[in-house]
Design an enzyme around this catalytic site. Sequence first.
Site, short mmCIF file in Angstrom:
data_model
loop_
_atom_site.label_atom_id
_atom_site.label_comp_id
_atom_site.label_asym_id
_atom_site.label_seq_id
_atom_site.Cartn_x
_atom_site.Cartn_y
_atom_site.Cartn_z
N ASP A 163 1.38 -17.81 -3.38
CA ASP A 163 1.94 -16.72 -4.19
C ASP A 163 0.79 -16.03 -4.94
O ASP A 163 0.70 -16.10 -6.16
CB ASP A 163 2.99 -17.30 -5.14
CG ASP A 163 3.66 -16.23 -5.98
OD1 ASP A 163 3.55 -15.03 -5.63
OD2 ASP A 163 4.29 -16.60 -6.99
N GLU B 230 2.26 -9.93 0.97
CA GLU B 230 2.57 -8.51 0.82
C GLU B 230 4.07 -8.30 1.00
O GLU B 230 4.80 -9.19 1.44
CB GLU B 230 1.79 -7.66 1.86
CG GLU B 230 1.93 -6.17 1.58
CD GLU B 230 0.84 -5.29 2.20
OE1 GLU B 230 -0.03 -5.79 2.92
OE2 GLU B 230 0.87 -4.07 1.92
N HIS C 161 1.56 -8.98 -3.12
CA HIS C 161 0.53 -7.97 -2.89
C HIS C 161 1.24 -6.63 -2.90
O HIS C 161 1.75 -6.16 -1.87
CB HIS C 161 -0.16 -8.23 -1.55
CG HIS C 161 -1.29 -7.29 -1.28
ND1 HIS C 161 -2.56 -7.48 -1.74
CD2 HIS C 161 -1.33 -6.12 -0.59
CE1 HIS C 161 -3.34 -6.49 -1.35
NE2 HIS C 161 -2.61 -5.64 -0.65
N ASP D 123 0.86 -1.18 0.00
CA ASP D 123 0.00 0.00 0.00
C ASP D 123 0.90 1.24 0.00
O ASP D 123 2.11 1.15 0.17
CB ASP D 123 -0.96 0.00 1.20
CG ASP D 123 -0.25 0.26 2.53
OD1 ASP D 123 0.61 -0.55 2.89
OD2 ASP D 123 -0.54 1.26 3.19
O1 9MR Z 1 2.84 -6.08 9.55
C1 9MR Z 1 1.58 -5.81 10.14
C2 9MR Z 1 1.13 -6.99 10.93
O2 9MR Z 1 2.02 -7.21 11.99
C3 9MR Z 1 -0.27 -6.77 11.42
O3 9MR Z 1 -0.73 -7.96 12.02
C4 9MR Z 1 -1.19 -6.37 10.28
C5 9MR Z 1 -2.61 -6.06 10.73
O4 9MR Z 1 -2.66 -4.94 11.52
O5 9MR Z 1 -0.68 -5.23 9.62
C6 9MR Z 1 0.58 -5.43 9.08
O6 9MR Z 1 1.00 -4.24 8.52
C7 9MR Z 1 0.42 -3.79 7.33
C8 9MR Z 1 -0.04 -2.38 7.61
O7 9MR Z 1 -1.13 -2.41 8.49
C9 9MR Z 1 -0.37 -1.60 6.34
N1 9MR Z 1 0.70 -1.68 5.38
C10 9MR Z 1 1.07 -3.04 5.04
C11 9MR Z 1 1.51 -3.80 6.26
C12 9MR Z 1 2.01 -5.20 5.93
O8 9MR Z 1 1.02 -6.07 5.57
#
Ligand code: 9MR
Length: 548
Positions: A520, A529, A491, A177
């Site tokens: 994948d 991601e 992602h 994102d």
């Molecule tokens: O890395 C984060 C993970 O530890 C959390 O469980 C999750 C849900 O809150 O969010 C992950 O972080 C994401 C973030 O919220 C938005 N940008 C992408 C991050 C990686 O997936």
Amino acid sequence: MKKLLFVLIVLGLWSCSPKQAAVGTDAVKLNSLGFLPENVKQATITATCTDFTVNEAATGKVVFEGKTGGAFSQEDTGEQAWIADFSGLTAPGNYYVEVPGVGRSVEFPIGDQVYQEAYVTAMRAFYLWRCGMEVDGEYQGNHFHQGACHLNDGYEDYLGSAGSRRDGTGGWHDAGDYGKYVVNAGVTVGILFMAWDYFRPQLEQISLGLPETAPGYPDYLKEMKWETEWLLKMQYPDGSGRVSHKLTRVQFAPFIMADQDTAKRYFTEWSSAATADFVAMMARAARVFQPYDAAYATRCLEAARVSYAFLKNNPEDKRFEQGDFKTGGYQTKDPDDRLWAAAEMWETTGEAEFLADFEKRAADAEFVIEENWDWGNQGNQGMFTYLLSKREGKNPAVQESLMKNCLAVAEELVAKAQADVYRRPLGGRYYWGCNGTIARQTVNLFVANQLQPDAKYVNTALDAVGHLFGRNTYNRSFVTGVGINPPMNPHDRRSGADSIAAPWPGYLVGGGHSATDWVDLQESYSHNEICINWQAPLVFALAWFTQP
Ligand code: 9MR
Ligand code: ZN
């Protein structure tokens, strides 16, 4: 007839493709980047076997013969496995492992330079993540490009000034994102600065081919400055020292290129964790930038002092509330962040107040060093800075407790890796972003090795890298564009939105939530991601094992 033609074409493609010719059976799994001459070298074989050879890739000549160890059972994947150890082979060259009756591994090198290319690709990935400027990259015949994005960052509606805008451009996008989050920058920037502190002799000699955004800075620090410039803009302009938790849209963008993402993005309200992480990052930045740009270093330290003073006068843990926001929360308690801030302030200035603050907080935290840590626990960073500090005035009892804990954690990591046929040092734990944790454990191992050098710490760190680059149940690299059969569908909005089949290169994907459920698939953000806080320790590990 049509069907036959199709089969013939597919077979034709198969036999012509040099990639396919190099890839062997799925049952012989190893670090596809290769091995350093003097360290442990192993393959994991998930088929019954007794003997193996290592053969020279060009000639097929056998250069090493051995017996496999096993069988071992790997509970989490439900596999039986055998281990081929060829540590005795030290001569540089290109090889494959051959297991009679089973098959052969991918080709791999042994040599001093086996991690260089991966390091450059993984570090350049930060440049490709830049927000607010055009980015360009050539990789394996593809030209990746994105125009300058998010030039209207950001609006202050959530700071009580509806419709007003101030400069919040720059920095890196967080992940797949395009948001920008201070807490997650904390664990990322801290580890990247640490890599610079310890691996500078090699890093300053490796060109990353970056644009001239920070004249006079080595490439690595040019990249770091891009992020710290943005971080400075996250501090409230009112002089209070508070730091916005994040700068994002209200909802995640669809799969469009960043320069097409024109919805309004907002500075959010502050949090004490973000403010403390800001202090730590800016204090550390002041140390690192000092020799290259004293004026900028002073600016970073002054900003850190203002925010530190604010936190001192406001001891309550002020969490971020999402309110309207659906983007990443990164909500976290702040004692670990405050501890880290104190450690970096002390290391940069040597002032007694910060040392006393750190030592009290370390005692409150019972000197615990985590084996499994991420954006929600920056305590390790503070403990590591203190532990490795050459400054005088440390309390020997604090130093001793921390050292004991640090070494105990490293022993645990070694034991966990040894108990796993893929040498994964995280035991049976799988969760969102666990590949990032595996990379981050190399930081624990590095610190232990600094305190009490031991080959097993180094070999376990190499095992962690090996696991991420193919010695795993999937026989696949978890890093886009690098190593054996890497992820094709991360992602990542850019990778999904541009017209290039290959994903943007050099990015570590998050990994499975169980030993066997990683997919994948672009849709599966919680498995596939990419993210800055996983990428930084990957860079750290690869930087450790590069040569000047
Ligand atoms: O890395 C984060 C993970 O530890 C959390 O469980 C999750 C849900 O809150 O969010 C992950 O972080 C994401 C973030 O919220 C938005 N940008 C992408 C991050 C990686 O997936
Ligand atoms: Zn952007």
